[in-house]
Scaffold this active site. Structure first.
Site, PDB file in Angstrom:
ATOM      1  N   HIS A  33     -13.938   0.340   0.202  1.00  0.00           N
ATOM      2  CA  HIS A  33     -13.630   1.683   0.302  1.00  0.00           C
ATOM      3  C   HIS A  33     -12.548   2.092  -0.574  1.00  0.00           C
ATOM      4  O   HIS A  33     -12.207   3.177  -0.701  1.00  0.00           O
ATOM      5  CB  HIS A  33     -13.681   2.472   1.617  1.00  0.00           C
ATOM      6  CG  HIS A  33     -12.467   2.152   2.498  1.00  0.00           C
ATOM      7  ND1 HIS A  33     -11.616   2.997   2.495  1.00  0.00           N
ATOM      8  CD2 HIS A  33     -11.971   1.174   3.363  1.00  0.00           C
ATOM      9  CE1 HIS A  33     -10.571   2.644   3.621  1.00  0.00           C
ATOM     10  NE2 HIS A  33     -10.800   1.530   4.112  1.00  0.00           N
TER      11      HIS A  33
ATOM     12  N   SER B 148     -11.231  -5.175   0.695  1.00  0.00           N
ATOM     13  CA  SER B 148     -11.938  -3.697   1.387  1.00  0.00           C
ATOM     14  C   SER B 148     -12.806  -3.051   0.243  1.00  0.00           C
ATOM     15  O   SER B 148     -12.207  -2.915  -0.893  1.00  0.00           O
ATOM     16  CB  SER B 148     -10.856  -3.121   2.041  1.00  0.00           C
ATOM     17  OG  SER B 148     -11.495  -1.878   2.752  1.00  0.00           O
TER      18      SER B 148
ATOM     19  N   GLN C 152      -4.939  -3.627  -2.131  1.00  0.00           N
ATOM     20  CA  GLN C 152      -4.449  -2.812  -2.865  1.00  0.00           C
ATOM     21  C   GLN C 152      -4.429  -3.656  -4.307  1.00  0.00           C
ATOM     22  O   GLN C 152      -3.857  -2.855  -5.314  1.00  0.00           O
ATOM     23  CB  GLN C 152      -3.140  -2.171  -2.484  1.00  0.00           C
ATOM     24  CG  GLN C 152      -3.051  -1.590  -1.258  1.00  0.00           C
ATOM     25  CD  GLN C 152      -3.959  -0.246  -1.353  1.00  0.00           C
ATOM     26  OE1 GLN C 152      -4.471   0.281  -2.316  1.00  0.00           O
ATOM     27  NE2 GLN C 152      -4.368   0.617  -0.227  1.00  0.00           N
TER      28      GLN C 152
ATOM     29  N   ASN D 258       0.847  -1.091   0.038  1.00  0.00           N
ATOM     30  CA  ASN D 258      -0.061   0.082   0.006  1.00  0.00           C
ATOM     31  C   ASN D 258       0.927   1.428   0.082  1.00  0.00           C
ATOM     32  O   ASN D 258       0.499   2.330  -0.237  1.00  0.00           O
ATOM     33  CB  ASN D 258      -0.963   0.071   1.015  1.00  0.00           C
ATOM     34  CG  ASN D 258      -0.267  -0.354   2.421  1.00  0.00           C
ATOM     35  OD1 ASN D 258       0.529  -1.295   2.738  1.00  0.00           O
ATOM     36  ND2 ASN D 258      -0.470   0.670   3.484  1.00  0.00           N
TER      37      ASN D 258
ATOM     38  N   THR E  27     -25.934  -9.553  13.867  1.00  0.00           N
ATOM     39  CA  THR E  27     -26.676  -9.041  12.629  1.00  0.00           C
ATOM     40  C   THR E  27     -26.157  -8.407  11.782  1.00  0.00           C
ATOM     41  O   THR E  27     -25.413  -7.365  12.118  1.00  0.00           O
ATOM     42  CB  THR E  27     -27.999  -8.233  13.204  1.00  0.00           C
ATOM     43  OG1 THR E  27     -28.634  -9.022  14.278  1.00  0.00           O
ATOM     44  CG2 THR E  27     -28.919  -7.883  12.170  1.00  0.00           C
TER      45      THR E  27
ATOM     46  N   CYS F  78      -2.810   4.513   8.081  1.00  0.00           N
ATOM     47  CA  CYS F  78      -3.319   3.922   9.227  1.00  0.00           C
ATOM     48  C   CYS F  78      -2.245   3.887  10.252  1.00  0.00           C
ATOM     49  O   CYS F  78      -2.139   4.042  11.321  1.00  0.00           O
ATOM     50  CB  CYS F  78      -3.527   2.426   9.109  1.00  0.00           C
ATOM     51  SG  CYS F  78      -5.049   2.048   8.110  1.00  0.00           S
TER      52      CYS F  78
END
Ligand code: PLP
Length: 376
Positions: free
Chosen positions: A199, A197, A179, A150, A235, A321
């Site tokens: 997003h 992922s 990535q 990344n 849930t 991150c």
């Protein structure tokens, strides 16, 4: 505004957003309810799982919806390590893994009695097959090496590495594909566990996916209800899960449609940066076309990012991150970069609709800032 930080996150594709909004208004029922309203939601979620399986060329029963790739990595690593520790307690990961992988391995070593080998990379940020071969032991049960890094975009030789991993019968291979999806052609044939992922590919935040080969047993981390075949109780966020199939389909279609155009953008950026004496490149042209890391040798990352941000240009330095940690990028350190390069690192990252005009604008602004600082 010039947003060139797409490895950090991306804008939502308008088609995904429209579908999400219309589904959210309509499908509120619990998919585990046995009345029609619930069954309808359940069926849509399973249709999405089937479509994702087709896109990734795996079986739908091997896919688990998660809240993000960090969760998928945690479930893969801890889930596999806990369920298989009777076969051995040695783990291996590369030095350039995302924090949601390497920190989990370190936790297993520090608190759960596992031993860990962290593999070095070469100057291009690639794990060499021989390095892995030498690190493997009879008690190695899990190896994690990401598909595409990344921070610098280096691409790992996944199929060659997988052959070495699978020489040990009980050893599983986890590949972080965050990535890689929608950026390079993915091949999961020899992969046992993989994380994704939404997003990062113009999908919604809070949505991720774990692929796990059925013969690789995982211990669930969140237990309770039987959702996700007992692997992840609670849930589910059905609407996010339903829209994930569309997100991945669009990402793969956009990858095909923009492949050569994005390659030209990266080549253009790379050549422009190469011609600037104040710049040292950290990425090379063999890596992902979507990520270009370089260092401004005359300034620090933070100063450059602030100056760019004041002009409406958004890029990052190391992984988003770990930006709160006041330290050099472990990825660039592992690649053997000197302190000047470590100090002035910047990362530009594209998405499918980044244009040449945007990259030209970036280069122009970067040159203006570097010139302004050198004459002050
Ligand atoms: N793996 C890699 C390579 C990443 O770049 C990221 C995000 O920065 C993650 C995992 C974590 O993804 P998520 O934000 O979905 O938890």
């Amino acid at each position: 505004m010039l947003y060139l930080d797409n490895a950090s996150t991306t804008r939502v594709n308008p088609e995904v957003l429209t579908t999400y909004q219309s589904l959210l208004a309509k499908y509120f029922a619990n998919a585990d309810s046995i009345y029609d309203l619930g069954v309808e939601v359940h069926n849509l979620q399973e249709k999405s799982r089937n479509m994702l399986a087709k896109l990734l060329k795996v079986n739908s029963s091997e896919l688990t919806f998660c809240s993000c790739a960090s969760e998928a990595n945690n479930l893969a690593i801890k889930g596999y390590a806990f369920a298989n520790q009777h076969h051995g307690k040695h783990l291996i990961c590369s030095a350039i893994e995302h924090s949601s992988v390497i920190e989990v391995f370190k936790q297993l070593e520090a608190h759960f009695g596992f031993s860990l080998t962290i593999l070095p990379v070469n100057h291009q940020g690639v794990v060499e097959v021989e390095t892995l071969r030498k690190a493997m032991r009879k008690d190695t049960i899990l190896v994690a090496i990401m598909y595409v890094n990344n921070e610098v975009g280096s691409i790992q030789p996944i199929n060659e590495l997988a052959k070495v991993v699978h020489q040990e019968h009980y050893c599983a291979f986890l590949v972080d594909c965050v990535q890689a999806l929608g950026k390079i052609d993915l091949d999961l044939t020899n992969v046992d566990l993989a994380s994704f992922s939404a997003h990062k590919v113009n999908g919604l935040k809070g949505s991720g996916l774990l692929y796990h080969r059925l013969n690789k047993r995982l211990m669930p981390l969140v237990i309770g209800g039987q959702q996700e075949s007992g692997l992840r109780a609670g849930t589910s966020n059905y609407v996010l899960n339903i829209v994930l199939a569309k997100t991945f389909r669009l990402a793969l279609e956009k990858q095909q449609a923009n492949q050569s155009r994005i390659h030209e953008l990266k080549t253009y950026l790379y050549n422009e940066l190469s011609s600037m004496p104040e710049i040292s490149l950290n990425s090379d042209l063999n890596g992902s076309d979507y990520i270009c890391s370089f260092s401004v040798l005359t300034s620090g990352s933070e100063i450059m990012m602030n100056a760019l941000s004041k002009r409406g240009v958004y890029v990052s330095a190391k992984s988003t991150c770990s930006t709160s940690k006041k330290s050099y990028s472990p990825v660039l350190e592992a690649m053997g970069k000197d302190s000047k390069s470590l100090n002035g690192v910047l990362r530009v990252s594209f998405t499918y609709d980044t244009t040449l005009l945007e990259v030209q604008e970036f280069i122009k602004t970067l040159k203006e800032i570097i010139y302004a600082y050198s004459t002050n």
